[in-house]
Each structure stands twice: as C-alpha cells, then as structure tokens.
Design an enzyme around this catalytic site. Structure first.
Site, short mmCIF file in Angstrom:
data_model
loop_
_atom_site.label_atom_id
_atom_site.label_comp_id
_atom_site.label_asym_id
_atom_site.label_seq_id
_atom_site.Cartn_x
_atom_site.Cartn_y
_atom_site.Cartn_z
N LYS A 172 0.89 -1.18 0.00
CA LYS A 172 0.00 0.00 0.00
C LYS A 172 0.91 1.21 0.00
O LYS A 172 1.34 1.70 1.04
CB LYS A 172 -0.89 -0.01 1.26
CG LYS A 172 -2.20 0.72 1.16
CD LYS A 172 -2.12 2.20 0.85
CE LYS A 172 -1.61 3.08 1.93
NZ LYS A 172 -1.36 4.48 1.48
N ARG A 176 0.42 9.80 -2.64
CA ARG A 176 0.92 11.03 -3.28
C ARG A 176 1.81 10.74 -4.48
O ARG A 176 1.91 11.55 -5.38
CB ARG A 176 1.68 11.87 -2.26
CG ARG A 176 0.73 12.39 -1.18
CD ARG A 176 1.45 13.30 -0.24
NE ARG A 176 1.18 12.93 1.13
CZ ARG A 176 1.89 13.31 2.17
NH1 ARG A 176 2.95 14.08 2.00
NH2 ARG A 176 1.57 12.93 3.38
N SER A 225 5.22 8.93 9.23
CA SER A 225 5.39 9.86 10.35
C SER A 225 5.08 9.15 11.68
O SER A 225 4.39 8.14 11.71
CB SER A 225 4.50 11.08 10.14
OG SER A 225 3.18 10.66 9.87
N CYS A 280 14.25 10.91 5.80
CA CYS A 280 14.28 10.63 7.24
C CYS A 280 15.71 10.55 7.73
O CYS A 280 15.94 10.53 8.93
CB CYS A 280 13.56 9.33 7.53
SG CYS A 280 14.43 7.93 6.84
#
Ligand code: NAD
Length: 498
Positions: A172, A176, A225, A280
């Site tokens: 999945k 975006r 996040s 990250c």
C-alpha cells in the site's frame, strides 16, 4: 487524466468515486488520479495471496532468488524511465531519484542471497542420538505501508525480503506518488513472481485500517510519520500481528572543533538540502561545538547555501526540487515562522521563494537559522523541508546530550579528526544509526536500518538479517533417532540432554 489503479489478481474494480489527485510538484498541476480502496477490495487481494502463497513457500529458495535476479535486471533496464516518473511525482531531481531506486535494488541484491540467509541452525548430538535444528518459515501474508519520500527504495526494502522468504505481499504505497510502486510490482510479475505473490492496493486511512484489521495478514511493515507509525503499531499489535513501524526523525550533525570544516560543510549542504530535506536521514540540525566553531562554519555555509540551484525535478542543473504538496510547503514555511518567533535568527530565508516561470510549483528556498535552542517547538519537531537549524554547544558532553535527549533517534553524525571522541560518541549516543564523518549513515542492505525512540515502534529493523527475522517465524526441531528404544523412564518429567 491518467488513472492509477490497484494491481490485484482479477482486476481492480472498486468504488470509482473514491480517488485522490496526484500532483506534479514542479508545476503544481494535477497529472493523474489514484484509486482509493476499501476493506472489500483488500479482501480480494488477500484471498488471491492466500491461494498463491503455499506453492511459493514450497518453491526452493534458489528459484525464488532467481526471480529477484531477474527483477534487478529489469529495474536496471528501466532505470531512466522509472527515475523520471519518480521525479515528476515526488519532486526530487532525477539523479536523486536514481539513488532512491539504486538503494532499493541493493536490498534486492541482498534478497538474491536468500538461500544462504535462510539456512538455519543445527546442533549435531545435543544429547544421545539427539539433533536439534531450526528452520525459518514465512509468516504467510505480509503487507507494507510506505511513505511518499522514498517511493522506490522503501517498497523494495519490504517486498524484496518478504517475498524472497516465501511470503505473499500486499503493498500500500503513498497515495501522493504511487506510479513507481505500481511499475515495480509490474516488473516483479514480469520477472516471474507468480500471480498473487505481489499485489498493490492504493488508499488512505480507510485502506490502512483494513490492512491492520484483516485476520489473514500476519506481518505489517510501516514507514511514515511517528504518530501514524505509533497508531499502526498499536492497532496491528492489538490484532495479534507482527508489526515494525518506522517513524519521523530529527537528525543532528555534530561539528567538533577539530573537524575538516570544508568537507563537513560540503557534506552538510547535501544532507540538509538534498531532496528538499524530505529524507528521514537528512541532517536538519547542525551542532557546532566549542568557541568559534559556529562562526567558522557559518562563514563557509552561507556562500554554499546561497549558490544552491532550486529547479524542477527534471532540470539536470538543479540541486533540489520542490516539496511534495502545497500543504507541505505551507507547513514548512510556518515552521520557519515559528522558529523566528521563538528567537531563532534567520540567516537565509527560503519563504516565498519561486523560481521564475514556476509560480504554481511547491518550492521552498534553502533556509539557515542560527541560535536555535532545545526548548523551541521548531527544534523539537520534524520540519521535513530544506531548513537547517544551528544549535550551538559549548562542549562535547552538551553536544552528545542533544540528539540523545531528542524525542527522535533515527540517525546522527559526528565530524571530527579525533578517533577517541568519535568512538565515545558512537558508544554513548542514544540514537539508532550513527555516522562518523558520514553525513547520511543509511546502512548498506546486508546490515540493517532502524532508529530508536519515536523513530521506530516494534523491535525489528528493516532488511539485512533483521528483515529476514521479521518476515519469517523460527521453528526448532528436537529429533531423536536412537539405536534402540530405552526401556522404562518417566515420560512425565521434562526431558534433559544429560
Ligand atoms: P505519512 O505518515 O503521512 O504516510 C505514511 C503512510 O501512512 C502512507 O502510506 C499514508 O497513506 C498512510 N497514512 C496517512 N495518514 C494515515 C492515517 N491517518 N492513518 C493511517 N494511515 C495513514 O508519512 P509521509 O508524509 O508519507 O512520509 C514522511 C514521513 O515518513 C516523515 O515523518 C519521515 O521522517 C518518515 N520516514 C521515516 C523513515 C524511517 O525509516 N524512519 C523513512 C522514510 C520516511
């Protein structure tokens, strides 16, 4: 308008009214629409995965590895097209998009060695006539929920190892920038992955919740996040699943007074502003240590940062491109404003920046802020944009305590010529991945990736042997093949090997 559909066995279908826009961040134009699925669609994918997985698990690991070899060849043959597709949906420049794909391929290379990684352990003669051995068996059906910022690498971290271990996998990706994940799934099928072994579903929270609640999914890998990572971990674990959930970050670069400043500046600029800071493992905080280090650093940083060229993701001369959405641009600019209001001194201000002729794009200029302190909200939180904050530290111990006490603990880097300081720092810092004169210490594929504190929930890392452990269950067999069956004995006491 191009439509990006689910890629599941039997064709997508689903509710055509549920869809989201996919932008080209360089221009601000909508360039495609992506389907948003629901629990019924997921269940169809799971049923296909359940039907396919036992035969795949029974396929010998060398044959499974051959699919990975072929997939690697196909991705390499399509590298330019994949990189341009990735760049136009994400906003990172094409050379950086190739890096995204390449780092994922390195995990596929690791997965090519899966027969070796799955060998298990064996003890000959653990007792009289007794051998003990272990085998690693696939979890069954795995799922991966991935973020927008590495649409190639992170899906490959997950499905590469999971599928090589004998699982079926449902991806999945971020809604975006979903096109490259779909292409990767197509290339895996072309490489020989059987129908049902890798499928792609799209969606938002509704689809994520369906994955977390589906009883047939045994393991879930999430990257995104922190608040959502924590939610995914809690809900998935409460449903009895194995969950690894990587979250946000705020990585520090410590500049010791003896560091090679020219080299550190060069590294810092790439690590803070590359990919518009949307990594990250970016370095959004720099900590100059001791008297005069900050001044020396700033003198060299300012010309380098001012010379950065911000342009479209397909502009080969651009150092970095736009951020991912208009909302994210607004959020990054708000954080710059917050930092200023909290007392930060803005040395270079990237707010309101627009390259000529690209007024609709989601650009943020490079930003440098001095005199940031640990009590500020803008320090405590992840900004995830092209913003470098300077936090001055008087000495080594203060510098060590900053990343150690921060809520995030993904990566950290120290720049020094002093081996002892580096060694102490690496041993004592409360962070999962450490660079010594290496600005972005993303470990190679055969080691393992994972942060500490609010940067990761669950206790198993991505890829390397930790990845193999995550996607498999260990079974331990104790076998006795005696010469003759011993007479008597009490079958009700725990057997010992003596
Ligand atoms: P995100 O958390 O918004 O989205 C990640 C995934 O969660 C996506 O697939 C999205 O569809 C899904 N999602 C979004 N909202 C949801 C909700 N309310 N409930 C359930 N699922 C939801 O993250 P992002 O903006 O795509 O990615 C950037 C973030 O990812 C940054 O915080 C970054 O630090 C982090 N990240 C971490 C690592 C790591 O390894 N630690 C690596 C890359 C990115």
């Amino acid at each position: 308008m191009r439509f990006i559909d689910h890629l599941i066995v039997g064709g997508a279908g689903g509710n055509p009214a549920r869809k989201a826009s996919v932008f080209n961040p360089s221009t601000g134009q909508v360039q495609a629409e992506v389907a948003l699925g629901d629990a019924a669609l997921l269940d169809r994918a799971v049923q296909a995965a359940l039907a396919a997985q036992p035969a795949w698990a029974a396929t010998n690991p060398q044959r499974r590895a051959r699919v990975m070899f072929e997939f690697k060849r196909l991705v390499e043959a399509n590298m330019q097209d994949l990189a341009e597709l990735l760049a136009t949906e994400h906003g990172k420049v094409t050379a950086d998009a190739k890096g995204d794909i390449q780092r994922g391929l390195e995990v596929i290379e690791f997965a090519c060695g899966i027969p070796h990684a799955l060998k298990g352990e064996f003890t000959n003669g653990a007792g009289p006539g007794i051998d003990v051995y272990s085998m690693r068996q696939p979890v069954g059906i795995g799922a991966g929920i991935t973020p927008f910022n590495f649409p190639a690498m992170i899906p490959m971290w997950m499905f590469g190892v999971a599928i090589a271990c004998g699982n079926a996998f449902i991806l999945k990706p971020s809604e975006r920038d979903p096109s490259v994940p779909v292409r990767l799934v197509e290339l895996m099928l072309e490489a020989g992955a059987p129908e049902g072994i890798l499928q792609c579903v799209h969606g938002d929270k509704e689809m994520v919740d369906a994955i977390l609640d589906h009883p047939a999914i045994g393991a879930i890998s999430f990257v995104g996040s922190s608040d959502i990572a924590n939610y995914v971990y809690q809900r998935g674990a409460a449903n009895g699943k194995r969950v690894q959930a990587m979250g946000g970050a705020k990585n520090h670069g410590i500049i010791m007074p003896d560091a090679d400043i020219d080299r550190a500046v060069n590294d810092l600029v790439g690590a803070a502003f590359g990919s518009a800071g949307e990594r990250c493992m970016a370095l959004p905080v720099v900590v100059p240590v001791g008297e005069g280090t900050a001044e020396k650093l700033i003198d060299k940083l300012i010309p380098e940062i001012t010379a950065l060229n911000v342009g479209t993701s397909l502009d080969p001369s651009a150092h970095y491109g736009p951020v991912v959405t208009a909302e994210h641009k607004a959020r990054v600019e708000d954080w710059i404003g917050t930092c200023e209001a909290e007392g930060g001194k803005i040395l270079i201000d990237g707010r309101g920046f627009t390259p000529q002729g690209l007024e609709g794009g989601f650009y943020v200029g490079p930003t440098l802020i001095d005199h940031v302190t640990p009590d500020m909200d803008s320090y405590h939180n992840e900004i995830f944009g092209p913003v470098l904050q300077i936090v001055r530290a008087p000495d080594f111990e203060t510098a060590l305590s900053l990343p150690s006490k921060h809520q995030y603990g993904n990566g950290v880097a120290i720049f020094t010529r002093n081996g002892h300081a580096a060694r102490e720092f690496a041993a004592r810092v409360n962070v999962g991945m450490v660079g010594i004169n290496v600005p972005i210490p993303v470990p190679v594929a055969y080691h393992t990736f994972g942060g500490w504190k609010r940067s990761a929930f669950g206790d198993t890392n991505q890829h390397g042997m930790e990845g193999v452990k995550f996607w498999t269950k260990v079974k331990t067999i104790t076998a006795r093949w005696p010469d003759s069956t011993p007479e008597g004995g009490n079958a009700f006491i725990i057997p010992t090997m003596g």
